[in-house]
Scaffold this motif. Sequence first.
Motif, mmCIF file in Angstrom:
data_model
loop_
_atom_site.group_PDB
_atom_site.id
_atom_site.type_symbol
_atom_site.label_atom_id
_atom_site.label_comp_id
_atom_site.label_asym_id
_atom_site.label_seq_id
_atom_site.Cartn_x
_atom_site.Cartn_y
_atom_site.Cartn_z
ATOM 1 N N UNK A 1 0.841 -1.205 0.000
ATOM 2 C CA UNK A 1 0.000 0.000 0.000
ATOM 3 C C UNK A 1 0.871 1.249 0.000
ATOM 4 N N UNK A 2 0.296 2.324 -0.497
ATOM 5 C CA UNK A 2 1.001 3.594 -0.457
ATOM 6 C C UNK A 2 0.932 4.175 0.957
ATOM 7 N N UNK A 3 2.046 4.716 1.396
ATOM 8 C CA UNK A 3 2.094 5.253 2.763
ATOM 9 C C UNK A 3 1.076 6.363 2.978
ATOM 10 N N UNK A 4 0.921 7.222 1.970
ATOM 11 C CA UNK A 4 -0.016 8.329 2.116
ATOM 12 C C UNK A 4 -1.446 7.850 2.279
ATOM 13 N N UNK A 5 -1.780 6.711 1.608
ATOM 14 C CA UNK A 5 -3.138 6.179 1.714
ATOM 15 C C UNK A 5 -3.390 5.629 3.123
ATOM 16 N N UNK A 6 -2.386 4.952 3.689
ATOM 17 C CA UNK A 6 -2.508 4.441 5.058
ATOM 18 C C UNK A 6 -2.591 5.603 6.041
ATOM 19 N N UNK A 7 -1.768 6.618 5.838
ATOM 20 C CA UNK A 7 -1.801 7.795 6.720
ATOM 21 C C UNK A 7 -3.152 8.489 6.647
ATOM 22 N N UNK A 8 -3.762 8.497 5.465
ATOM 23 C CA UNK A 8 -5.067 9.134 5.325
ATOM 24 C C UNK A 8 -6.112 8.427 6.182
ATOM 25 N N UNK A 9 -6.028 7.099 6.259
ATOM 26 C CA UNK A 9 -6.968 6.360 7.113
ATOM 27 C C UNK A 9 -6.741 6.697 8.585
ATOM 28 N N UNK A 10 -5.483 6.801 8.976
ATOM 29 C CA UNK A 10 -5.151 7.020 10.381
ATOM 30 C C UNK A 10 -5.455 8.450 10.813
ATOM 31 N N UNK A 11 -5.372 9.399 9.884
ATOM 32 C CA UNK A 11 -5.558 10.814 10.253
ATOM 33 C C UNK A 11 -6.885 11.358 9.735
ATOM 34 N N UNK A 12 -7.003 11.509 8.419
ATOM 35 C CA UNK A 12 -8.202 12.136 7.843
ATOM 36 C C UNK A 12 -9.476 11.386 8.186
ATOM 37 N N UNK A 13 -9.450 10.062 8.011
ATOM 38 C CA UNK A 13 -10.681 9.291 8.233
ATOM 39 C C UNK A 13 -11.060 9.265 9.708
ATOM 40 N N UNK A 14 -10.083 9.143 10.585
ATOM 41 C CA UNK A 14 -10.398 9.139 12.019
ATOM 42 C C UNK A 14 -10.919 10.503 12.455
ATOM 43 N N UNK A 15 -10.318 11.583 11.960
ATOM 44 C CA UNK A 15 -10.800 12.922 12.313
ATOM 45 C C UNK A 15 -12.199 13.170 11.769
ATOM 46 N N UNK A 16 -12.440 12.758 10.537
ATOM 47 C CA UNK A 16 -13.782 12.919 9.962
ATOM 48 C C UNK A 16 -14.803 12.098 10.731
ATOM 49 N N UNK A 17 -14.412 10.911 11.150
ATOM 50 C CA UNK A 17 -15.305 10.054 11.934
ATOM 51 C C UNK A 17 -15.645 10.703 13.267
ATOM 52 N N UNK B 1 -41.760 18.607 12.493
ATOM 53 C CA UNK B 1 -41.119 18.559 11.181
ATOM 54 C C UNK B 1 -39.636 18.930 11.241
ATOM 55 N N UNK B 2 -39.289 19.817 12.189
ATOM 56 C CA UNK B 2 -37.909 20.283 12.250
ATOM 57 C C UNK B 2 -36.915 19.146 12.524
ATOM 58 N N UNK B 3 -37.134 18.280 13.549
ATOM 59 C CA UNK B 3 -36.175 17.182 13.739
ATOM 60 C C UNK B 3 -36.152 16.197 12.584
ATOM 61 N N UNK B 4 -37.301 15.988 11.932
ATOM 62 C CA UNK B 4 -37.285 15.117 10.759
ATOM 63 C C UNK B 4 -36.410 15.711 9.666
ATOM 64 N N UNK B 5 -36.517 17.017 9.493
ATOM 65 C CA UNK B 5 -35.663 17.691 8.511
ATOM 66 C C UNK B 5 -34.203 17.630 8.919
ATOM 67 N N UNK B 6 -33.934 17.781 10.243
ATOM 68 C CA UNK B 6 -32.559 17.706 10.730
ATOM 69 C C UNK B 6 -31.972 16.318 10.501
ATOM 70 N N UNK B 7 -32.783 15.289 10.789
ATOM 71 C CA UNK B 7 -32.307 13.921 10.568
ATOM 72 C C UNK B 7 -31.990 13.701 9.096
ATOM 73 N N UNK B 8 -32.862 14.196 8.240
ATOM 74 C CA UNK B 8 -32.629 14.054 6.802
ATOM 75 C C UNK B 8 -31.380 14.822 6.367
ATOM 76 N N UNK B 9 -31.276 16.070 6.852
ATOM 77 C CA UNK B 9 -30.108 16.866 6.490
ATOM 78 C C UNK B 9 -28.818 16.334 7.074
ATOM 79 N N UNK B 10 -28.939 15.560 8.155
ATOM 80 C CA UNK B 10 -27.768 15.000 8.818
ATOM 81 C C UNK B 10 -27.207 13.803 8.048
ATOM 82 N N UNK B 11 -27.949 13.318 7.072
ATOM 83 C CA UNK B 11 -27.540 12.116 6.357
ATOM 84 C C UNK B 11 -26.190 12.265 5.676
ATOM 85 N N UNK B 12 -25.913 13.474 5.162
ATOM 86 C CA UNK B 12 -24.615 13.636 4.500
ATOM 87 C C UNK B 12 -23.475 13.495 5.488
ATOM 88 N N UNK B 13 -23.640 14.105 6.676
ATOM 89 C CA UNK B 13 -22.610 13.975 7.707
ATOM 90 C C UNK B 13 -22.489 12.538 8.170
#
Length: 633
Positions: free
Chosen positions: A173-189, A349-361
């Motif tokens: 594997x490429x080092x940058x790809x592994x680093x992306x999992x350890x840093x970017x993906x964990x931070x996004x999670x 309706x507001x929490x239903x909209x929030x739940x729907x809008x939260x789907x991208x996150x």
Amino acid sequence: MSGPLARSMRMNEPPQARSRDFRASALRLLRRLTPQRGLTVAVMLLGIGGIAIGVVGPRILGHATDLLFNGVVGRELPAGLTKEQAVEAARARGDTTFADLLSGMNVIPGQGVDFAAVARTLALALGLYLVAALMVWLQARLLNVVVQKTMVALRADVEDKIHRLPLRYFDSRQRGEVLSRVTNDVDNLAQSLSMSITQLLTSVLTVVAVLVMMLTISPLLTLLTVVTVPLSLWVTRSIARRSRRLFVAQWTNTGKLNAHIEETYSGFTVVTTYGHRAHAEKQFAELNDDVYHASFGAQFLSGLVSPATIFVGNLSYVAVAVVGGIQVATGQITLGGIQAFIQYVRQFNQPLTQIAGMYNTLQSGIASAERVFELLDAEEEPQAPDRDLPTVSGRSGRVEFHDVRFGYRPEAPVIEGLSLVVEPGTTVAIVGPTGAGKTTLVNLLMRFYDVDAGQILLDGVDITTVSRSALRSRIGMVLQDTWLFAGTVYENIAYGRPEADRDEVIEAATAAYVDRFVHTLPDGYDTRIADGGTNISVGERQLITIARAVLARPQLLILDEATSSVDTRTEVLIQHAMTSLREGRTSFLIAHRLSTIRDADLILVMDAGRIVEQGTHDELMARRGAYWTMIQA
């Protein structure tokens, strides 16, 4: 359809760009919260309490509206009449609508607005809102603790996993790809988990509490409100199913982009020297374009969820307003009741909209979670017994290879049927053409890889029966590719044996001729080494790594082209240092320079994974075989 969205939605995406199991990954992520179950329960109780108190507010405000409206209407009615008499009088004069309205009100004819009662009602509503706000704030604080502790544990698991992964995992594997999992993906999670849990918990509790309050006001209006919920869920699911794979593609492409950036930056000198700047920029543009299109498509599709659910929710809002107005006019519900219900519709309706809008996150976080879990699920090095190498009386360091077979791929063996015995204190030089298996032999001895067949013994003990840490603690290794971390010269040498005192570190530095140049540095041994050692020469970096090995005092010594980066004069000095260092130690030298190998006790000539010749320099030269041919070349 054309443009970025069309490109992002093309169906011939690579397999890794598709979500493996969204639901399983989400459940696995939630299970990681179980160690914080106490705080999680407290968060849920605070959420239930805060929302329950908060949803009572509109009902109380509706009561305040009724007090005001009752006072205004009552003041216009003749005093001394009862409400029933006032209703009959209105019907007698033909004002049926007013009579129906009056029958549904709690009015006292001749009595105006009770401002004291209104004030008490508003004060109660204000107090409840303050308590609800305090509980929701405390819930958010505790939830943040839960999420951060969970992510600390996840990062620790990822770090531990990295150290348990075999070398073949990183080689493939490429080092940058592994680093992306350890840093970017964990931070996004971490960010997605914090946002999603807060909104999801609050929204679900709010929907349940508001639904109960609406039923207490009007079951008919409640039915009109919830009848559109299935439509909202269908719209949300339809859009989310299409955007999910794009979020996976987004983070997969981000990993590829990071890998390219890491490689280009690490080899910037080579890129510049060979004029590949334009090519590197073109690759970057293509990878960056892939990230853009995947991100654009994911955000565009997930962004449709919120307006779609708002539109569906407004349909129920219009229906409630029309039917509710008719019910107020006919006295089936009070003005304050319909006011409260309309507020509840918005709250519903507001929490239903929030739940729907939260789907991208949420989907972005789950996509990152899948990549992190894939790392955590990767095949680890086979577990060896937690056993140390026994202490050998007398000279130690006897190495034996018995019919060893190994291949990086099962169908392509690199070493076949290799047998060798190296006596303690012997210096063995390994020579041969590129790809002959020289470095592979060393990797097997270090257990960076395990043999496919055969045995490797150290002092009569099969190295697979002891822990890797115990084995590697007996071996010092100096590679052609130097590795220095961002610390001082002193700290980089002391890395070989952290418990060593300063005198021992300086003694090792002197033996490896580091002391000769270190005093020319700005701060001597306390000079900080820049990124990878770019502020000192390649040869000086090599000397520091040799000093590190000297300080470690290993039982076995492995030098893989250790002097290839130094000048001839420095090599002579290092040879003297190595002669002292090798005394009493079994040493393996991988080198091409005659000056490095000619004094070895045993020279092994390898070709295609086999030992084709072995002996001393003089013996091999006398045979005029493969070794003699190499020397002549």
